[in-house]
Design a protein around this motif. Structure first.
Motif, PDB file in Angstrom:
ATOM      1  N   VAL A  56       0.850  -1.199   0.000  1.00 40.63           N
ATOM      2  CA  VAL A  56       0.000   0.000   0.000  1.00 40.63           C
ATOM      3  C   VAL A  56       0.880   1.242   0.000  1.00 40.63           C
ATOM      4  O   VAL A  56       0.664   2.191  -0.761  1.00 40.63           O
ATOM      5  N   LYS A  57       1.917   1.201   0.852  1.00 41.97           N
ATOM      6  CA  LYS A  57       2.803   2.355   0.933  1.00 41.97           C
ATOM      7  C   LYS A  57       3.545   2.562  -0.379  1.00 41.97           C
ATOM      8  O   LYS A  57       3.695   3.696  -0.845  1.00 41.97           O
ATOM      9  N   GLN A  60       1.326   4.229  -2.851  1.00 38.50           N
ATOM     10  CA  GLN A  60       1.126   5.646  -2.541  1.00 38.50           C
ATOM     11  C   GLN A  60       2.350   6.477  -2.891  1.00 38.50           C
ATOM     12  O   GLN A  60       2.221   7.582  -3.436  1.00 38.50           O
ATOM     13  N   ILE A  61       3.518   5.962  -2.609  1.00 44.76           N
ATOM     14  CA  ILE A  61       4.736   6.693  -2.972  1.00 44.76           C
ATOM     15  C   ILE A  61       4.811   6.827  -4.491  1.00 44.76           C
ATOM     16  O   ILE A  61       5.127   7.890  -5.034  1.00 44.76           O
ATOM     17  N   ARG A  64       2.532   9.526  -5.715  1.00 43.62           N
ATOM     18  CA  ARG A  64       3.011  10.871  -5.385  1.00 43.62           C
ATOM     19  C   ARG A  64       4.180  11.268  -6.265  1.00 43.62           C
ATOM     20  O   ARG A  64       4.262  12.406  -6.733  1.00 43.62           O
ATOM     21  N   LEU A  65       5.109  10.340  -6.507  1.00 44.34           N
ATOM     22  CA  LEU A  65       6.270  10.665  -7.341  1.00 44.34           C
ATOM     23  C   LEU A  65       5.845  11.004  -8.767  1.00 44.34           C
ATOM     24  O   LEU A  65       6.373  11.912  -9.398  1.00 44.34           O
ATOM     25  N   GLN A  66       4.845  10.261  -9.255  1.00 42.48           N
ATOM     26  CA  GLN A  66       4.357  10.550 -10.604  1.00 42.48           C
ATOM     27  C   GLN A  66       3.689  11.915 -10.653  1.00 42.48           C
ATOM     28  O   GLN A  66       3.943  12.707 -11.556  1.00 42.48           O
ATOM     29  N   ARG A  67       2.865  12.150  -9.655  1.00 40.77           N
ATOM     30  CA  ARG A  67       2.083  13.376  -9.651  1.00 40.77           C
ATOM     31  C   ARG A  67       2.955  14.605  -9.378  1.00 40.77           C
ATOM     32  O   ARG A  67       2.835  15.625 -10.038  1.00 40.77           O
ATOM     33  N   ASP A  68       3.824  14.518  -8.370  1.00 40.04           N
ATOM     34  CA  ASP A  68       4.570  15.703  -7.931  1.00 40.04           C
ATOM     35  C   ASP A  68       5.855  15.938  -8.711  1.00 40.04           C
ATOM     36  O   ASP A  68       6.284  17.072  -8.866  1.00 40.04           O
ATOM     37  N   ILE A  79      13.482   4.462  -8.011  1.00 36.33           N
ATOM     38  CA  ILE A  79      13.520   5.343  -6.835  1.00 36.33           C
ATOM     39  C   ILE A  79      13.073   4.599  -5.582  1.00 36.33           C
ATOM     40  O   ILE A  79      13.719   4.689  -4.529  1.00 36.33           O
TER      41      ILE A  79
END
Lengths: 97, 317
Positions: A56-57, A60-61, A64-68, A79
């Motif tokens: 799950v983590k 989520q990471i 976030r990496l894709q989005r941010d 990564i």
């Protein structure tokens, strides 16, 4: 106010659908992440797939990496592996000040 | 409210070009992204960087911001002059990567009346109108994990304001029970304690990551804890019974004779509680008495004669 707490630890198992629901992603995106090796389910077929709590983590990471940071999925895979390696190294070094 | 110096935040000169702004933003976003940067201020800094970029990359907003003048300092008490934004047209909400909006008061006051919610093409918003997940970190002591504890955390929780329909940020405190035996890096999920859903969607979840404060006695590795035990040469050579601290007290530990530095002894089940509980490892470190006096030096020289050894001999030599 009493709050029910769910500890995401090694013993937690989530199904394919539960993972999609928890992370708010499409089945396609989860499939892509499995293909990329970002998460590794156990089970003979998609219907029986079970993921770990720590998957799950990772999802989520990855999101976030894709989005941010506009990282593509293969980059995200590298990564996350490096981050985990860093974590191990930090632990092995000890945390004493 | 406090003035925010967006140029300083993005490490730019006031006359920076759009290209320079974009480059600086990307470099800093990579540096301070909370998944990549583990310091506790990373997340706040990352949001600040996103906010600065949202303003400076938009020519209209940047022009209006520049119009406020360059005499202000970051953090300085600030009031926008009346009609500061006259003649400027801001289109839509700020679209920037960084998940849910968590703007400073400064930004809200100057640019906030534009629909509130960012028009970001969020990866996730395509598939659901559920609220965003929130992430927080709690630093606890090893003893808290041993006993279990309750922590109060304050969050900025988002809600849809009934009157304006806009997303507003309300401070919010929660009493969270930290279960006994929780380990570093473990996360606790609190369903429905995240961001407000849009369009009737349910609230997102809150994930709290556990971080241990450095402990004066122990190091930790997963479920296990590590204690460095200093020994005298005679304790190590002849063996001894030493009182060793453990979580929740101390134990009498038998040190076998002929123990070398670095030897690891295991106290089974004395680590972080759980099913199964972790172990405590005791790492031995032999400390030699100082050779400061004539007597001590002579003693050592005698020892060299009577107990010759070669610690640097490799196997087979």
């Amino acid at each position: 106010m009493k709050i029910d707490v769910i500890v995401l630890n090694q013993s937690l198992r989530v199904t394919f659908d539960e993972l999609c629901e928890l992370c708010r992603v499409s089945r396609e995106e989860i499939n892509e992440m499995v293909e990329e090796g970002i998460i590794s389910p156990r089970g003979p077929s998609r219907k029986n797939w079970l993921f770990h709590g720590y998957d799950v983590k990772r999802v989520q990471i990855a999101l976030r990496l894709q989005r941010d940071l506009q990282v593509n999925l293969p980059g995200v895979a590298v990564i996350i592996d490096l981050l985990e390696e860093l974590d191990q190294l930090r632990k092995a070094h000890g945390k004493r000040t | 409210m406090q003035y925010k110096d967006y140029y300083q935040i993005l490490e730019l000169e006031r006359g920076a070009s759009e290209e320079e702004i974009k480059r600086s933003y990307r470099k800093l976003a990579r540096k301070y992204h909370p998944d990549v940067n583990k310091s506790l201020e990373a997340e706040a800094h990352f949001k600040e960087i996103g906010e600065a970029y949202a303003v400076l990359k938009d020519p209209e907003k940047r022009a209006a911001y520049d119009n406020l003048g360059s005499q202000w300092q970051e953090g300085q008490d600030f009031r926008p002059p009346p009609n500061w934004d006259a003649g400027f047209e801001f289109s839509g909400g700020p679209a920037f990567a960084g998940g849910e909006a968590d703007f400073s008061d400064f930004f809200e006051e100057l640019f906030g009346g534009l629909g509130g919610r960012p028009a970001a093409e969020s990866y996730r918003s395509r598939f659901s109108s559920r609220g965003e997940d929130h992430h927080a970190k709690i630093a606890i002591d090893l003893e808290d994990s041993f006993h279990g504890t309750t922590r109060t955390i304050s969050l900025k929780s988002t809600d849809i304001d009934r009157q304006t329909g806009r997303l507003v940020i309300r401070p919010h405190t929660l009493n969270v029970k930290i279960p006994q035996g929780v380990r570093e890096g473990q996360r606790i999920r609190l369903p429905g304690q995240g961001g407000a859903g849009v369009g009737g969607g349910s609230r997102g979840d809150l994930y709290i990551e556990i971080v241990f404060n450095p402990h004066p006695l122990f190091r930790f590795d997963g479920r296990d804890i590590i204690y460095d035990l200093a020994l005298t040469p005679w304790e190590a050579a002849l063996g001894a019974t030493i009182s060793v601290p453990v979580l929740g007290g101390s134990v009498e530990m038998k040190i076998p004779a002929n123990s070398q530095s670095g030897r690891k002894l295991r106290l089974k089940g004395k680590g972080i509680p759980g099913k199964p509980p972790g172990d405590q490892y005791v790492v031995l470190k032999v400390v030699i008495p100082r050779a400061d006096t004539k007597k001590a030096k002579e003693f050592y020289k005698r020892m060299a004669e009577e107990l010759p050894m070669n610690p640097r001999a490799t196997a087979g030599n």
